[in-house]
Design a protein around this motif. Structure first.
Motif, PDB file in Angstrom:
ATOM      1  N   LYS A  89       0.839  -1.206   0.000  1.00 43.05           N
ATOM      2  CA  LYS A  89       0.000   0.000   0.000  1.00 43.05           C
ATOM      3  C   LYS A  89       0.871   1.251   0.000  1.00 43.05           C
ATOM      4  CE  LYS A  89      -3.450   2.237   2.940  1.00 43.05           C
ATOM      5  NZ  LYS A  89      -4.620   2.290   2.082  1.00 43.05           N
ATOM      6  N   PHE A  90       0.698   2.074  -1.044  1.00 44.17           N
ATOM      7  CA  PHE A  90       1.356   3.381  -1.036  1.00 44.17           C
ATOM      8  C   PHE A  90       0.397   4.488  -1.437  1.00 44.17           C
ATOM      9  CE2 PHE A  90       1.568   3.402  -5.575  1.00 44.17           C
ATOM     10  CZ  PHE A  90       1.898   4.697  -5.964  1.00 44.17           C
ATOM     11  N   LEU A  91      -0.822   4.104  -1.829  1.00 41.44           N
ATOM     12  CA  LEU A  91      -1.855   5.080  -2.170  1.00 41.44           C
ATOM     13  C   LEU A  91      -2.886   5.139  -1.048  1.00 41.44           C
ATOM     14  CD1 LEU A  91      -2.393   4.151  -5.934  1.00 41.44           C
ATOM     15  CD2 LEU A  91      -1.171   6.146  -5.030  1.00 41.44           C
ATOM     16  N   SER A  92      -3.346   6.342  -0.747  1.00 44.92           N
ATOM     17  CA  SER A  92      -4.276   6.574   0.353  1.00 44.92           C
ATOM     18  C   SER A  92      -5.714   6.232  -0.040  1.00 44.92           C
ATOM     19  CB  SER A  92      -4.224   8.050   0.758  1.00 44.92           C
ATOM     20  OG  SER A  92      -4.790   8.851  -0.287  1.00 44.92           O
ATOM     21  N   ALA A  93      -6.615   6.393   0.913  1.00 45.27           N
ATOM     22  CA  ALA A  93      -8.045   6.194   0.653  1.00 45.27           C
ATOM     23  C   ALA A  93      -8.523   7.112  -0.464  1.00 45.27           C
ATOM     24  CB  ALA A  93      -8.856   6.437   1.925  1.00 45.27           C
ATOM     25  N   GLY A  94      -7.897   8.267  -0.610  1.00 44.97           N
ATOM     26  CA  GLY A  94      -8.244   9.210  -1.667  1.00 44.97           C
ATOM     27  C   GLY A  94      -7.534   8.937  -2.983  1.00 44.97           C
ATOM     28  N   GLY A  95      -6.658   7.930  -3.011  1.00 45.18           N
ATOM     29  CA  GLY A  95      -5.983   7.541  -4.245  1.00 45.18           C
ATOM     30  C   GLY A  95      -4.692   8.277  -4.531  1.00 45.18           C
ATOM     31  N   SER A  96      -4.172   9.011  -3.552  1.00 48.62           N
ATOM     32  CA  SER A  96      -2.916   9.718  -3.792  1.00 48.62           C
ATOM     33  C   SER A  96      -1.805   9.117  -2.940  1.00 48.62           C
ATOM     34  CB  SER A  96      -3.070  11.211  -3.476  1.00 48.62           C
ATOM     35  OG  SER A  96      -3.375  11.392  -2.099  1.00 48.62           O
ATOM     36  N   GLY A  97      -0.573   9.353  -3.375  1.00 48.45           N
ATOM     37  CA  GLY A  97       0.566   8.837  -2.637  1.00 48.45           C
ATOM     38  C   GLY A  97       1.835   9.528  -3.081  1.00 48.45           C
TER      39      GLY A  97
END
Length: 196
Positions: A89-97
């Protein structure tokens, strides 16, 4: 799966989840000495912890397409019923990372011997660090499958990174519609490019 994480308890994925045999779950120790404590299913590089649970559903959706258990009367059947999904996991719940977290995920996958990673993300411009991490993964035969992007552009003239990096271990994948033509759905037009 380098993405938003994976629901490793999902009934259609649990049998095909990668499990780090060198770790004793929940003992708070780095049993395999790889620098990550209790990394049983992978790692959450956003929160820097051992729980790569998906809070967006994108990584879980992509995992189902790849590895949903087949012939079980539940959910979907993936294209490969005999595979191990490592959740990175490197992307957040909002889809950014961050690119730094993407680099760390690629390095982890390489260190742990992943043969292939699915990378349904991109943009943000060229990164020497990410290029170098993907290039270094070639030494263990790693294949980096990357999304071509959804801007409807020719990546031969308008690169989309990391899918446009000139590395022979990257497979850049465009999106196809249900008649096997290039996806063209308004704001989600697939990128394309005969050489990239």
């Amino acid at each position: 799966m380098i993405d938003t994480g994976v629901d490793y308890s999902h009934q259609d994925l649990v049998a095909n989840m990668w499990v780090n045999a060198g770790e004793i779950p929940g003992n708070g120790q780095d049993d395999d000495g790889n620098g990550f404590i209790d990394d049983v299913y992978g790692w959450d590089f956003i929160n820097d912890d051992s729980d790569p649970m998906d809070d967006n559903n994108h990584g879980t959706h992509c995992s189902g397409t790849i590895a949903g258990v087949g012939d079980n009367g539940i959910g979907v059947a993936g294209v490969n019923w005999d595979v191990s999904i490592m959740a990175l996991k490197f992307l957040s719940a909002g889809g950014s990372g961050s690119t730094d977290d993407a680099v760390a995920a690629v390095e982890y996958a390489t260190m742990m011997g992943a043969h292939l990673t699915s990378n349904s993300w991109g943009g943000g411009g060229y990164s020497t660090g990410l290029y170098d991490a993907i290039n270094a993964s070639k030494s263990v035969g790693h294949v980096f499958v990357a999304a071509a992007g959804n801007s409807g552009v020719n990546t031969d003239t308008s690169p989309h990174d990391p899918s446009s990096y000139n590395l022979d271990n990257i497979i850049s994948v465009a999106a196809a519609a249900n008649q096997d033509e290039l996806a063209n759905e308004g704001t989600w037009d697939s990128n394309y490019g005969t050489t990239s």
